[in-house]
Write a protein that holds these residues in place. Structure first.
Motif, PDB file in Angstrom:
ATOM      1  N   VAL A 127     -59.680 -35.265 -10.912  1.00  0.00           N
ATOM      2  CA  VAL A 127     -60.439 -34.751  -9.766  1.00  0.00           C
ATOM      3  C   VAL A 127     -59.620 -34.880  -8.494  1.00  0.00           C
ATOM      4  O   VAL A 127     -59.594 -33.964  -7.668  1.00  0.00           O
ATOM      5  CB  VAL A 127     -61.789 -35.497  -9.642  1.00  0.00           C
ATOM      6  CG1 VAL A 127     -62.465 -35.195  -8.326  1.00  0.00           C
ATOM      7  CG2 VAL A 127     -62.693 -35.163 -10.811  1.00  0.00           C
ATOM      8  N   GLU A 128     -58.930 -35.991  -8.315  1.00  0.00           N
ATOM      9  CA  GLU A 128     -58.113 -36.186  -7.123  1.00  0.00           C
ATOM     10  C   GLU A 128     -57.000 -35.148  -7.058  1.00  0.00           C
ATOM     11  O   GLU A 128     -56.704 -34.599  -5.985  1.00  0.00           O
ATOM     12  CB  GLU A 128     -57.509 -37.583  -7.109  1.00  0.00           C
ATOM     13  CG  GLU A 128     -56.694 -37.900  -5.889  1.00  0.00           C
ATOM     14  CD  GLU A 128     -56.125 -39.300  -5.920  1.00  0.00           C
ATOM     15  OE1 GLU A 128     -55.417 -39.646  -4.969  1.00  0.00           O
ATOM     16  OE2 GLU A 128     -56.375 -40.031  -6.883  1.00  0.00           O
ATOM     17  N   LYS A 129     -56.390 -34.847  -8.170  1.00  0.00           N
ATOM     18  CA  LYS A 129     -55.329 -33.855  -8.205  1.00  0.00           C
ATOM     19  C   LYS A 129     -55.861 -32.473  -7.839  1.00  0.00           C
ATOM     20  O   LYS A 129     -55.226 -31.731  -7.102  1.00  0.00           O
ATOM     21  CB  LYS A 129     -54.674 -33.819  -9.577  1.00  0.00           C
ATOM     22  CG  LYS A 129     -53.467 -32.950  -9.655  1.00  0.00           C
ATOM     23  CD  LYS A 129     -52.794 -33.067 -10.993  1.00  0.00           C
ATOM     24  CE  LYS A 129     -51.556 -32.192 -11.027  1.00  0.00           C
ATOM     25  NZ  LYS A 129     -50.876 -32.283 -12.308  1.00  0.00           N
ATOM     26  N   LYS A 130     -57.038 -32.125  -8.336  1.00  0.00           N
ATOM     27  CA  LYS A 130     -57.637 -30.816  -8.035  1.00  0.00           C
ATOM     28  C   LYS A 130     -58.051 -30.719  -6.566  1.00  0.00           C
ATOM     29  O   LYS A 130     -57.941 -29.666  -5.948  1.00  0.00           O
ATOM     30  CB  LYS A 130     -58.864 -30.570  -8.930  1.00  0.00           C
ATOM     31  CG  LYS A 130     -58.505 -30.295 -10.356  1.00  0.00           C
ATOM     32  CD  LYS A 130     -57.707 -29.025 -10.476  1.00  0.00           C
ATOM     33  CE  LYS A 130     -57.363 -28.760 -11.919  1.00  0.00           C
ATOM     34  NZ  LYS A 130     -56.524 -27.586 -12.079  1.00  0.00           N
ATOM     35  N   VAL A 131     -58.506 -31.813  -5.991  1.00  0.00           N
ATOM     36  CA  VAL A 131     -58.957 -31.800  -4.592  1.00  0.00           C
ATOM     37  C   VAL A 131     -57.782 -31.625  -3.645  1.00  0.00           C
ATOM     38  O   VAL A 131     -57.855 -30.904  -2.671  1.00  0.00           O
ATOM     39  CB  VAL A 131     -59.749 -33.087  -4.266  1.00  0.00           C
ATOM     40  CG1 VAL A 131     -59.963 -33.238  -2.781  1.00  0.00           C
ATOM     41  CG2 VAL A 131     -61.072 -33.087  -4.997  1.00  0.00           C
ATOM     42  N   PHE A 132     -56.639 -32.265  -3.915  1.00  0.00           N
ATOM     43  CA  PHE A 132     -55.505 -32.235  -2.998  1.00  0.00           C
ATOM     44  C   PHE A 132     -54.596 -31.043  -3.211  1.00  0.00           C
ATOM     45  O   PHE A 132     -53.606 -30.895  -2.503  1.00  0.00           O
ATOM     46  CB  PHE A 132     -54.694 -33.532  -3.101  1.00  0.00           C
ATOM     47  CG  PHE A 132     -55.347 -34.670  -2.386  1.00  0.00           C
ATOM     48  CD1 PHE A 132     -55.380 -34.720  -1.014  1.00  0.00           C
ATOM     49  CD2 PHE A 132     -55.950 -35.688  -3.106  1.00  0.00           C
ATOM     50  CE1 PHE A 132     -55.983 -35.760  -0.361  1.00  0.00           C
ATOM     51  CE2 PHE A 132     -56.554 -36.740  -2.463  1.00  0.00           C
ATOM     52  CZ  PHE A 132     -56.576 -36.782  -1.080  1.00  0.00           C
ATOM     53  N   GLU A 133     -54.879 -30.168  -4.146  1.00  0.00           N
ATOM     54  CA  GLU A 133     -54.043 -28.981  -4.324  1.00  0.00           C
ATOM     55  C   GLU A 133     -54.422 -27.899  -3.416  1.00  0.00           C
ATOM     56  O   GLU A 133     -55.061 -27.598  -2.675  1.00  0.00           O
ATOM     57  CB  GLU A 133     -54.128 -28.471  -5.765  1.00  0.00           C
ATOM     58  CG  GLU A 133     -53.311 -29.284  -6.685  1.00  0.00           C
ATOM     59  CD  GLU A 133     -53.360 -28.735  -8.113  1.00  0.00           C
ATOM     60  OE1 GLU A 133     -54.129 -27.826  -8.391  1.00  0.00           O
ATOM     61  OE2 GLU A 133     -52.610 -29.259  -8.931  1.00  0.00           O
TER      62      GLU A 133
END
Length: 133
Positions: A127-133
């Motif tokens: 989720v963190e990776k998807k949010v910061f992309e």
């Protein structure tokens, strides 16, 4: 009216043709002089290259991406170690189940909790990776 005068001055300067400044009024001459100064400044290259704000934003973005990359590796290694530990505990629990040790019974009950923790770590990273992309 002022916009028309500014457009005429811009056309004169853009064309590069020589023209007589004596025909212009004093206000027009001042405007023409201001436009000449402005054009000369705009044609000049900046010495320092990129602006400080752009450099700072770029460096901050690079640092954040490196931090996320390092955090992801850390959590991945941590999850692997926890998964290996849970696997060893599960194997030992089933191997020594005939001893009826309370220790292994408690650990066997905690394997579900540990697996939930590992899954939540992977899920939070995703989720963190998807949010910061």
């Amino acid at each position: 009216m002022k916009d028309d005068k500014e457009k005429q001055i811009q056309k004169l300067l853009d064309s590069g043709n020589q023209f007589s400044e004596e025909r212009l009024s004093s206000d027009e001459q001042e405007d023409l002089q201001a436009y000449k100064v402005l054009y000369s400044e705009l044609k000049r290259e900046t010495e320092e290259g990129l602006s400080y704000a752009f450099k700072a934003n770029l460096m901050a973005r690079i640092k954040i991406e490196e931090k996320h990359s390092n955090d992801f590796r850390f959590y991945l290694i941590l999850s692997g170690v926890l998964l290996l530990g849970v696997g060893i505990i599960v194997v030992l629990t089933f191997y020594f189940v005939d001893l009826s040790s309370h220790y292994f019974i408690v650990l066997s009950k905690l394997t579900g909790f540990m697996s939930i923790i590992i899954i939540s770590i992977f899920l939070s990273q995703y989720v963190e990776k998807k949010v910061f992309e």
